[in-house]
Design a protein around this motif. Structure first.
Motif, PDB file in Angstrom:
ATOM      1  N   LEU A 103      23.469  42.074   9.968  1.00  0.00           N
ATOM      2  CA  LEU A 103      22.281  42.034   9.125  1.00  0.00           C
ATOM      3  C   LEU A 103      22.662  42.026   7.651  1.00  0.00           C
ATOM      4  CD1 LEU A 103      19.185  42.222   8.835  1.00  0.00           C
ATOM      5  CD2 LEU A 103      19.407  44.711   8.939  1.00  0.00           C
ATOM      6  N   LEU A 104      23.601  42.902   7.263  1.00  0.00           N
ATOM      7  CA  LEU A 104      24.052  42.939   5.871  1.00  0.00           C
ATOM      8  C   LEU A 104      24.679  41.616   5.452  1.00  0.00           C
ATOM      9  CD1 LEU A 104      25.717  46.472   5.502  1.00  0.00           C
ATOM     10  CD2 LEU A 104      23.595  45.692   4.459  1.00  0.00           C
ATOM     11  N   ALA A 105      25.509  41.050   6.321  1.00  0.00           N
ATOM     12  CA  ALA A 105      26.187  39.792   5.992  1.00  0.00           C
ATOM     13  C   ALA A 105      25.187  38.664   5.797  1.00  0.00           C
ATOM     14  CB  ALA A 105      27.191  39.443   7.084  1.00  0.00           C
ATOM     15  N   VAL A 106      24.215  38.573   6.684  1.00  0.00           N
ATOM     16  CA  VAL A 106      23.205  37.514   6.584  1.00  0.00           C
ATOM     17  C   VAL A 106      22.384  37.666   5.308  1.00  0.00           C
ATOM     18  CG1 VAL A 106      21.095  36.605   7.634  1.00  0.00           C
ATOM     19  CG2 VAL A 106      23.090  37.106   9.066  1.00  0.00           C
ATOM     20  N   VAL A 107      21.948  38.900   5.023  1.00  0.00           N
ATOM     21  CA  VAL A 107      21.168  39.144   3.813  1.00  0.00           C
ATOM     22  C   VAL A 107      22.004  38.838   2.568  1.00  0.00           C
ATOM     23  CG1 VAL A 107      20.062  40.941   2.415  1.00  0.00           C
ATOM     24  CG2 VAL A 107      19.626  40.828   4.877  1.00  0.00           C
ATOM     25  N   GLY A 108      23.252  39.298   2.575  1.00  0.00           N
ATOM     26  CA  GLY A 108      24.124  39.072   1.423  1.00  0.00           C
ATOM     27  C   GLY A 108      24.356  37.602   1.153  1.00  0.00           C
ATOM     28  N   LEU A 123      33.035  31.697  -0.856  1.00  0.00           N
ATOM     29  CA  LEU A 123      34.169  32.542  -1.228  1.00  0.00           C
ATOM     30  C   LEU A 123      33.941  33.984  -0.771  1.00  0.00           C
ATOM     31  CD1 LEU A 123      34.993  31.253  -4.831  1.00  0.00           C
ATOM     32  CD2 LEU A 123      36.406  30.991  -2.784  1.00  0.00           C
ATOM     33  N   THR A 124      32.704  34.448  -0.869  1.00  0.00           N
ATOM     34  CA  THR A 124      32.383  35.807  -0.408  1.00  0.00           C
ATOM     35  C   THR A 124      32.529  35.904   1.101  1.00  0.00           C
ATOM     36  OG1 THR A 124      30.813  36.046  -2.244  1.00  0.00           O
ATOM     37  CG2 THR A 124      30.632  37.626  -0.441  1.00  0.00           C
ATOM     38  N   LEU A 125      32.079  34.888   1.808  1.00  0.00           N
ATOM     39  CA  LEU A 125      32.242  34.869   3.264  1.00  0.00           C
ATOM     40  C   LEU A 125      33.728  34.882   3.635  1.00  0.00           C
ATOM     41  CD1 LEU A 125      31.089  34.629   6.125  1.00  0.00           C
ATOM     42  CD2 LEU A 125      31.043  32.144   5.815  1.00  0.00           C
ATOM     43  N   ALA A 126      34.538  34.108   2.921  1.00  0.00           N
ATOM     44  CA  ALA A 126      35.969  34.088   3.194  1.00  0.00           C
ATOM     45  C   ALA A 126      36.587  35.462   2.958  1.00  0.00           C
ATOM     46  CB  ALA A 126      36.654  33.040   2.321  1.00  0.00           C
ATOM     47  N   GLY A 130      38.291  37.741   5.730  1.00  0.00           N
ATOM     48  CA  GLY A 130      39.669  38.138   5.474  1.00  0.00           C
ATOM     49  C   GLY A 130      39.890  39.614   5.691  1.00  0.00           C
ATOM     50  N   TYR A 131      38.939  40.427   5.233  1.00  0.00           N
ATOM     51  CA  TYR A 131      39.067  41.875   5.395  1.00  0.00           C
ATOM     52  C   TYR A 131      38.713  42.323   6.804  1.00  0.00           C
ATOM     53  CZ  TYR A 131      38.429  46.884   4.751  1.00  0.00           C
ATOM     54  OH  TYR A 131      38.503  48.257   4.883  1.00  0.00           O
ATOM     55  N   ALA A 132      37.558  41.859   7.301  1.00  0.00           N
ATOM     56  CA  ALA A 132      37.051  42.351   8.591  1.00  0.00           C
ATOM     57  C   ALA A 132      37.838  41.815   9.781  1.00  0.00           C
ATOM     58  CB  ALA A 132      35.570  41.984   8.738  1.00  0.00           C
ATOM     59  N   VAL A 133      38.284  40.566   9.691  1.00  0.00           N
ATOM     60  CA  VAL A 133      38.956  39.935  10.843  1.00  0.00           C
ATOM     61  C   VAL A 133      40.470  39.926  10.664  1.00  0.00           C
ATOM     62  CG1 VAL A 133      39.165  37.841  12.226  1.00  0.00           C
ATOM     63  CG2 VAL A 133      36.927  38.511  11.305  1.00  0.00           C
ATOM     64  N   LEU A 134      40.944  39.314   9.564  1.00  0.00           N
ATOM     65  CA  LEU A 134      42.389  39.150   9.395  1.00  0.00           C
ATOM     66  C   LEU A 134      43.089  40.490   9.174  1.00  0.00           C
ATOM     67  CD1 LEU A 134      44.772  37.188   9.154  1.00  0.00           C
ATOM     68  CD2 LEU A 134      44.285  37.027   6.693  1.00  0.00           C
ATOM     69  N   TYR A 135      42.594  41.285   8.190  1.00  0.00           N
ATOM     70  CA  TYR A 135      43.259  42.556   7.895  1.00  0.00           C
ATOM     71  C   TYR A 135      42.970  43.608   8.960  1.00  0.00           C
ATOM     72  CZ  TYR A 135      44.144  47.133   5.927  1.00  0.00           C
ATOM     73  OH  TYR A 135      44.562  48.433   5.765  1.00  0.00           O
ATOM     74  N   THR A 136      41.674  43.915   9.163  1.00  0.00           N
ATOM     75  CA  THR A 136      41.317  44.996  10.085  1.00  0.00           C
ATOM     76  C   THR A 136      41.680  44.657  11.521  1.00  0.00           C
ATOM     77  OG1 THR A 136      39.492  45.661   8.632  1.00  0.00           O
ATOM     78  CG2 THR A 136      39.417  46.436  10.919  1.00  0.00           C
TER      79      THR A 136
END
Length: 301
Positions: A103-108, A123-126, A130-136
């Motif tokens: 929900l936050l991602a869609v609104v953002g 760029l924000t989606l990337a 990058g943080y949620a998928v690649l790093y975490t």
């Protein structure tokens, strides 16, 4: 949607969902985003971009943080620093947290597409991915260089702020990204030394766990030297003036002193004190950039 968010636990409160967003981290990111916006222009930032652009960036950053809570919930439950987090204590369910993140991602992204420009949104989606998928999801458990590689996602906010105003990427915001990118390893490795036993307990390959504290302290010192050099580049390329140069030298010298204290182990609690100073360092450095940009007089040579 409301049912999903409330079904996790009868004691789940709005504060639990706020905690999922890591608000203190998001605030620091927004400060760098704001500075990026105001450095991009002297004509003033449109209020729609200022408010809704930063709100969109904050929502996406909060979404990435919520995913981090979900992925790390089991190790969070075993660490003193994180064991009271909402998912670790079961106050919020993984499904509810992921729904909240979506929900936050869609609104953002909707806010960024509506009030800024598509490049900012992508760029924000990337950065989010990058943080949620690649790093975490991968790097954190795969390599002791996780912070170095994954730090690029966390370094993006000043670039996002700049692009939200101008609609294009240029050298100046990339330099701001480089400053945060160089800042991230000494910042986080200092905390990793302080929490070394906890990371070892949950098998997270942080540098102090895999290579030892001395090796990590040497690299903190080296990266702090790199950071000091990189932080002077805005003056070198005439992006800022003498006021910023003096502040960057002073703040950098103090950071270097803390890195040396940590390397020499000459004071108690040096690791956590270095970590705490690093937060103030980044905040004050970006404020110095902003003041230098907008003061009515110009010291630049």
């Amino acid at each position: 949607m409301a049912t999903l968010l409330s079904a996790a636990h009868p004691q789940a409160l709005w504060r639990d969902y706020l905690e999922l967003t890591k608000p203190k981290v998001v605030v620091l990111m927004l400060i760098t985003s704001l500075v990026g916006m105001y450095l991009a222009t002297r004509a003033g930032v449109p209020w729609t971009v200022l408010i809704f652009g930063n709100l969109g960036i904050a929502c996406c950053a909060g979404a990435a943080a919520a995913v981090n809570h979900v992925v790390d919930r089991r190790i969070d439950a075993q660490m003193a620093r994180t064991h009271k987090r909402p998912l670790a204590e079961g106050r919020v369910s993984p499904l509810a947290a992921l729904t909240f993140a979506m929900l936050l991602a869609v609104v953002g992204l909707a806010l960024l597409l509506t009030f800024t420009n598509p490049l900012t949104a992508w760029l924000t989606l990337a950065s989010l991915l990058g943080y949620a998928v690649l790093y975490t999801g991968f790097l954190k458990r795969a390599t002791p260089q996780n912070i170095v590689i994954g730090g690029l996602a966390g370094a993006a906010p000043p670039l996002l702020g700049w692009v939200a105003v101008t609609g294009h990427v240029s050298a100046e915001p990339l330099l701001l990204v480089l400053i945060i990118f160089a800042w991230t390893p000494p910042h986080f490795w200092a905390l990793a030394i302080h929490r070394k036993a906890e990371y070892a307990k949950v098998n997270i390959p942080m540098l102090p766990v895999t290579h030892g504290e001395h090796y990590t302290k040497v690299h903190i010192l080296l990266y702090t030297c790199i950071l000091l050099a990189v932080s002077l580049m805005p003056y070198v390329i005439h992006m800022s003036g003498l006021l910023y140069l003096v502040c960057a030298l002073g703040l950098g010298a103090r950071f270097l002193r803390w890195a040396w204290v940590l390397y020499r182990d000459s004071q108690p609690h040096a690791a956590i004190n270095t970590f705490k100073y690093s937060i103030w360092y980044l905040f004050l450095l970006f404020i110095a950039l902003l003041l230098d940009h907008y003061l009515p007089f110009n010291f630049m040579t």
